[in-house]
Design a protein around this motif. Structure first.
Motif, mmCIF file in Angstrom:
data_model
loop_
_atom_site.group_PDB
_atom_site.id
_atom_site.type_symbol
_atom_site.label_atom_id
_atom_site.label_comp_id
_atom_site.label_asym_id
_atom_site.label_seq_id
_atom_site.Cartn_x
_atom_site.Cartn_y
_atom_site.Cartn_z
ATOM 1 N N VAL A 282 37.793 37.945 62.052
ATOM 2 C CA VAL A 282 37.696 38.670 60.781
ATOM 3 C C VAL A 282 39.003 38.460 60.024
ATOM 4 C CG1 VAL A 282 37.531 40.957 59.710
ATOM 5 C CG2 VAL A 282 36.151 40.429 61.731
ATOM 6 N N GLN A 283 38.894 38.042 58.764
ATOM 7 C CA GLN A 283 40.084 37.850 57.938
ATOM 8 C C GLN A 283 40.313 39.098 57.092
ATOM 9 O OE1 GLN A 283 38.864 34.303 55.751
ATOM 10 N NE2 GLN A 283 40.278 33.106 57.005
ATOM 11 N N ALA A 284 41.527 39.611 57.117
ATOM 12 C CA ALA A 284 41.845 40.785 56.295
ATOM 13 C C ALA A 284 42.965 40.423 55.324
ATOM 14 C CB ALA A 284 42.273 41.944 57.180
ATOM 15 N N PHE A 285 42.716 40.630 54.038
ATOM 16 C CA PHE A 285 43.714 40.332 53.004
ATOM 17 C C PHE A 285 44.342 41.627 52.510
ATOM 18 C CE2 PHE A 285 41.124 36.595 53.078
ATOM 19 C CZ PHE A 285 41.983 35.555 52.752
ATOM 20 N N LEU A 286 45.651 41.626 52.429
ATOM 21 C CA LEU A 286 46.400 42.787 51.951
ATOM 22 C C LEU A 286 46.957 42.416 50.569
ATOM 23 C CD1 LEU A 286 46.894 45.407 53.463
ATOM 24 C CD2 LEU A 286 49.017 44.444 54.338
ATOM 25 N N CYS A 287 46.283 42.883 49.530
ATOM 26 C CA CYS A 287 46.648 42.417 48.180
ATOM 27 C C CYS A 287 47.861 43.173 47.629
ATOM 28 C CB CYS A 287 45.473 42.582 47.230
ATOM 29 S SG CYS A 287 44.050 41.640 47.762
ATOM 30 N N PRO A 288 48.904 42.440 47.230
ATOM 31 C CA PRO A 288 50.137 43.094 46.770
ATOM 32 C C PRO A 288 50.069 43.580 45.325
ATOM 33 C CG PRO A 288 50.397 40.720 46.719
ATOM 34 C CD PRO A 288 49.014 40.973 47.239
ATOM 35 N N SER A 289 48.985 43.248 44.612
ATOM 36 C CA SER A 289 48.884 43.679 43.210
ATOM 37 C C SER A 289 47.411 43.827 42.837
ATOM 38 C CB SER A 289 49.539 42.647 42.283
ATOM 39 O OG SER A 289 48.793 41.445 42.355
ATOM 40 N N GLU A 290 47.202 44.554 41.739
ATOM 41 C CA GLU A 290 45.863 44.727 41.170
ATOM 42 C C GLU A 290 45.278 43.341 40.831
ATOM 43 O OE1 GLU A 290 45.054 48.117 40.606
ATOM 44 O OE2 GLU A 290 43.001 47.546 40.099
ATOM 45 N N LYS A 291 46.171 42.493 40.315
ATOM 46 C CA LYS A 291 45.754 41.152 39.875
ATOM 47 C C LYS A 291 45.193 40.349 41.055
ATOM 48 C CE LYS A 291 47.631 37.046 37.572
ATOM 49 N NZ LYS A 291 47.979 36.124 38.666
ATOM 50 N N SER A 292 45.925 40.362 42.169
ATOM 51 C CA SER A 292 45.453 39.556 43.308
ATOM 52 C C SER A 292 44.186 40.168 43.913
ATOM 53 C CB SER A 292 46.551 39.358 44.359
ATOM 54 O OG SER A 292 46.721 40.495 45.139
ATOM 55 N N PHE A 293 44.079 41.507 43.882
ATOM 56 C CA PHE A 293 42.855 42.170 44.374
ATOM 57 C C PHE A 293 41.658 41.753 43.512
ATOM 58 C CE2 PHE A 293 39.933 45.868 44.487
ATOM 59 C CZ PHE A 293 39.738 45.975 45.858
ATOM 60 N N ASN A 294 41.848 41.788 42.200
ATOM 61 C CA ASN A 294 40.748 41.418 41.290
ATOM 62 C C ASN A 294 40.390 39.941 41.425
ATOM 63 O OD1 ASN A 294 40.532 44.007 40.325
ATOM 64 N ND2 ASN A 294 41.909 43.656 38.596
ATOM 65 N N GLU A 295 41.414 39.122 41.669
ATOM 66 C CA GLU A 295 41.193 37.682 41.820
ATOM 67 C C GLU A 295 40.318 37.412 43.051
ATOM 68 O OE1 GLU A 295 44.880 35.380 40.190
ATOM 69 O OE2 GLU A 295 44.797 35.220 42.382
ATOM 70 N N LEU A 296 40.689 38.036 44.171
ATOM 71 C CA LEU A 296 39.958 37.807 45.424
ATOM 72 C C LEU A 296 38.562 38.407 45.407
ATOM 73 C CD1 LEU A 296 42.494 36.581 46.678
ATOM 74 C CD2 LEU A 296 42.082 37.974 48.680
ATOM 75 N N THR A 297 38.392 39.480 44.653
ATOM 76 C CA THR A 297 37.074 40.133 44.617
ATOM 77 C C THR A 297 36.279 39.692 43.387
ATOM 78 O OG1 THR A 297 38.076 42.036 43.531
ATOM 79 C CG2 THR A 297 37.817 42.178 45.903
ATOM 80 N N ASP A 298 36.783 38.679 42.699
ATOM 81 C CA ASP A 298 36.078 38.106 41.557
ATOM 82 C C ASP A 298 35.807 39.154 40.462
ATOM 83 O OD1 ASP A 298 35.446 35.646 40.715
ATOM 84 O OD2 ASP A 298 33.440 35.559 41.611
ATOM 85 N N ASN A 299 36.691 40.126 40.322
ATOM 86 C CA ASN A 299 36.568 41.206 39.322
ATOM 87 C C ASN A 299 35.285 42.010 39.452
ATOM 88 O OD1 ASN A 299 39.011 40.845 37.645
ATOM 89 N ND2 ASN A 299 38.126 38.812 37.334
ATOM 90 N N LEU A 300 34.754 42.081 40.658
ATOM 91 C CA LEU A 300 33.481 42.789 40.841
ATOM 92 C C LEU A 300 33.668 44.257 41.210
ATOM 93 C CD1 LEU A 300 31.594 39.989 42.740
ATOM 94 C CD2 LEU A 300 30.875 41.001 40.584
ATOM 95 N N ILE A 301 34.906 44.651 41.504
ATOM 96 C CA ILE A 301 35.147 46.013 41.990
ATOM 97 C C ILE A 301 35.636 46.904 40.852
ATOM 98 C CG2 ILE A 301 36.354 47.366 43.771
ATOM 99 C CD1 ILE A 301 34.563 45.125 44.872
ATOM 100 N N PRO A 302 34.984 48.066 40.636
ATOM 101 C CA PRO A 302 35.470 48.982 39.595
ATOM 102 C C PRO A 302 36.896 49.429 39.887
ATOM 103 C CG PRO A 302 33.356 49.713 40.497
ATOM 104 C CD PRO A 302 33.838 48.609 41.363
ATOM 105 N N ASP A 303 37.566 49.982 38.875
ATOM 106 C CA ASP A 303 38.990 50.328 39.039
ATOM 107 C C ASP A 303 39.232 51.381 40.114
ATOM 108 O OD1 ASP A 303 37.773 52.348 37.637
ATOM 109 O OD2 ASP A 303 39.418 52.626 36.211
ATOM 110 N N TRP A 304 38.183 52.137 40.500
ATOM 111 C CA TRP A 304 38.396 53.165 41.524
ATOM 112 C C TRP A 304 38.295 52.615 42.957
ATOM 113 C CZ3 TRP A 304 33.696 53.291 43.961
ATOM 114 C CH2 TRP A 304 32.567 53.030 43.197
ATOM 115 N N GLY A 305 37.965 51.345 43.100
ATOM 116 C CA GLY A 305 37.829 50.757 44.437
ATOM 117 C C GLY A 305 39.179 50.365 45.034
ATOM 118 N N GLU A 306 39.338 50.572 46.323
ATOM 119 C CA GLU A 306 40.607 50.220 46.977
ATOM 120 C C GLU A 306 40.438 49.183 48.074
ATOM 121 O OE1 GLU A 306 42.198 54.058 48.231
ATOM 122 O OE2 GLU A 306 43.493 53.995 46.485
ATOM 123 N N GLY A 307 39.194 48.921 48.423
ATOM 124 C CA GLY A 307 38.967 47.955 49.487
ATOM 125 C C GLY A 307 37.520 47.502 49.457
ATOM 126 N N VAL A 308 37.256 46.423 50.120
ATOM 127 C CA VAL A 308 35.904 45.894 50.131
ATOM 128 C C VAL A 308 35.711 45.081 51.408
ATOM 129 C CG1 VAL A 308 36.539 43.842 48.807
ATOM 130 C CG2 VAL A 308 34.221 44.704 48.663
#
Ligand SMILES: [Zn+2]
Length: 307
Positions: A76-102
């Motif tokens: 299992v690969q787990a990514f720890l995103c250091p910024s909102e930008k990298s989180f949105n990049e990895l999740t393809d902007n599919l997560i609403p602003d209230w999401g913290e993980g997927v």
């Protein structure tokens, strides 16, 4: 500091099946930490958080695999995103602003905001556990596309003992305004705004908790095991609980009416408003009585002067 009860920020998270771009790791320069069966990818500044994540994943994996009898047979690969930008990049902007993980159980990927990006860092261990539950259950399900969202979110919140969705506060208000979301509509949680999403998560937790309270945790484990077959969720549910999902939903609704109907009165901020209202009424009454008394006194004095 703003008191906790005035905070309107919900930081929830959810399971997302089949949509994460496992292909992309964004523009981040990732370091990695291997703790089989997990690999943690992190930015150099987050090294301490990566160590914490690896310990948490190991501890929770041992605990959960024993508790629900599921094991991982792949990395299992787990990514720890250091910024909102990298989180949105990895999740393809599919997560609403209230999401913290997927979690994507099919590609066995967990994407988390680094604790440095969270509203409440203390909640990070529960976030990790929540997403790991999604991976374990989705990974072993024979028919993962068929798992209802209420079940995915309910069991993940239940097993991670998430106190943010167990208060029943949103349910109590929804009962008053007759706006409980039917369980099958929770499948659309990704399109919900923050407040409605918070209600959806509370309901998912509450229904799962209701099933455990009424039928025992062992039956929940049997249901999880049963989902490893090709049966549909509705079929497996009926086989384990002996009733249809719809019948169980009606019984749960009655349970919620009893448990949460007056729950909002326990909420301090509601007491605060009720107290202010009562104080206001008392002040108005006192002023009225005093005015009446003064008028009466003047009236008597006037009569005294005339006589
Ligand atoms: Zn979730």
């Amino acid at each position: 500091m703003i008191p906790k009860f005035f905070r309107v920020i919900f930081s929830l998270y959810f399971c997302l099946l089949f949509v994460l771009p496992a292909k992309s790791r964004g523009e981040e320069n990732w370091s990695s930490l291997e703790v089989p069966p997990f690999i943690i990818f992190y930015a150099e500044n987050d090294k301490a958080f990566a160590d914490e994540t690896s310990s948490l994943l190991k501890i929770f994996y041992e605990e959960l695999s024993t508790k629900i009898g599921l094991e991982l047979n792949d990395t299992v690969q787990a990514f720890l995103c250091p910024s909102e930008k990298s989180f949105n990049e990895l999740t393809d902007n599919l997560i609403p602003d209230w999401g913290e993980g997927v979690a994507d159980p099919v590609h066995k990927v967990i994407i988390l905001k680094s604790p440095s990006q969270m509203d409440d860092q203390n909640h990070f261990p529960k976030l990790v556990k929540h997403e790991l539950v999604h991976i374990l259950i989705g990974h072993s399900a024979g028919n993962p596309r068929d798992l209802p969202k209420w079940f995915n979110e309910g069991i993940a919140s239940y097993l991670s003992a998430d106190e943010r969705v167990s208060s029943g506060e949103a349910i109590s208000k929804a009962l008053l305004s007759d706006s409980i979301i039917p369980l099958d509509e929770i499948d659309g949680v990704l399109r919900f705004e923050r407040t409605k999403a918070a209600l959806a998560y509370e309901e998912s937790y509450s229904f799962t908790d209701y099933l455990v309270q009424s039928y025992g945790f062992e039956n929940m484990v049997y249901l999880i095991q049963e989902l490893q077959t090709e049966k549909t969720f509705a079929h497996a549910f009926r086989d384990i609980y002996g009733i249809d999902l719809f019948e169980a939903e009606i019984a749960w609704y009655q349970y919620m009416e009893k448990k949460y109907r007056w729950h909002f009165l326990l909420d301090f901020k509601n007491y605060l408003w009720i107290s202010i209202l009562i104080l206001f009424i008392v002040v108005v009454l006192v002023i009225k009585l005093r005015n009446r008394h003064t008028l009466k006194k003047w009236d008597e004095e006037e009569r005294w002067v005339k006589s």
